[in-house]
Enzyme design. Sequence first.
Site, short mmCIF file in Angstrom:
data_model
loop_
_atom_site.label_atom_id
_atom_site.label_comp_id
_atom_site.label_asym_id
_atom_site.label_seq_id
_atom_site.Cartn_x
_atom_site.Cartn_y
_atom_site.Cartn_z
CB SER A 133 -7.48 -13.94 42.33
OG SER A 133 -8.51 -14.88 42.10
CE1 TYR A 146 -6.47 -16.08 47.39
CE2 TYR A 146 -8.45 -16.25 46.06
CZ TYR A 146 -7.08 -16.17 46.15
OH TYR A 146 -6.31 -16.19 45.01
#
Length: 240
Positions: A133, A146
């Site tokens: 990501s 995260y």
Amino acid sequence: MSEPLIVITGASSGIGAATARLLSGHGHPLLLLARRLARLEELGLPQTLCRKVDVTDREALAAAVREAEEQYGPADALVNNAGAMLLSRIADQDPDEWDRMIDLNIKGVLYGIHAVLPGMLARRAGTIVNVSSIAGRKTFPNHAAYVGTKFAVHALSENLREEVASSGVRVVTIAPGAVETELLSHTTDERIKSDYDAWKQSAGGALDPQVVAEAIAYAYRQPPGVTVREIVLAATGQES
């Protein structure tokens, strides 16, 4: 000559499903792994083995890879796509959510690598694609745990690349910004979810999973002597 086997985790929706459809269209037999078997089977792809596997189960993942290789030949690529995004402030978040993200986003990636890498090294060929990501490169509000897992994916991918480069194995990191997937749906804080959706819309919307699938296919289909080490992509309107 038929195309070689590709393994895709988290293939029941979003980026994983889009990648499966695209690579199947290129003629590849596939091993598709996810916890929702019916969603895998609904894709209806030819030369495809679908197995209900949680990638945090190391033995089940390895067994599925062995089964697919017996049927379709050695795995030439792994798309490590399974992951979870559970957003919250650290002070407010249930530590069980940290455990889930660490197990899935980090250990699951390592387990996938471990299942295919020895064979790739023996054949001196293969490609490992780790779907990370943009949150593996920079921080975002309410993303601390995260982000930590995705920074780990970037780091382990680069370190792995250094380990295997001389053996002909390629390691690719795909780092998308916001994508229209089911990831956000598992966040339990409704305000964070609504704020995220508003942020997404302010950027003109998120990426279509098909765009990310095409980036994966582009990196994979380069000549064996070329490694696209990392692709970072986001909607043009996404400033951060």
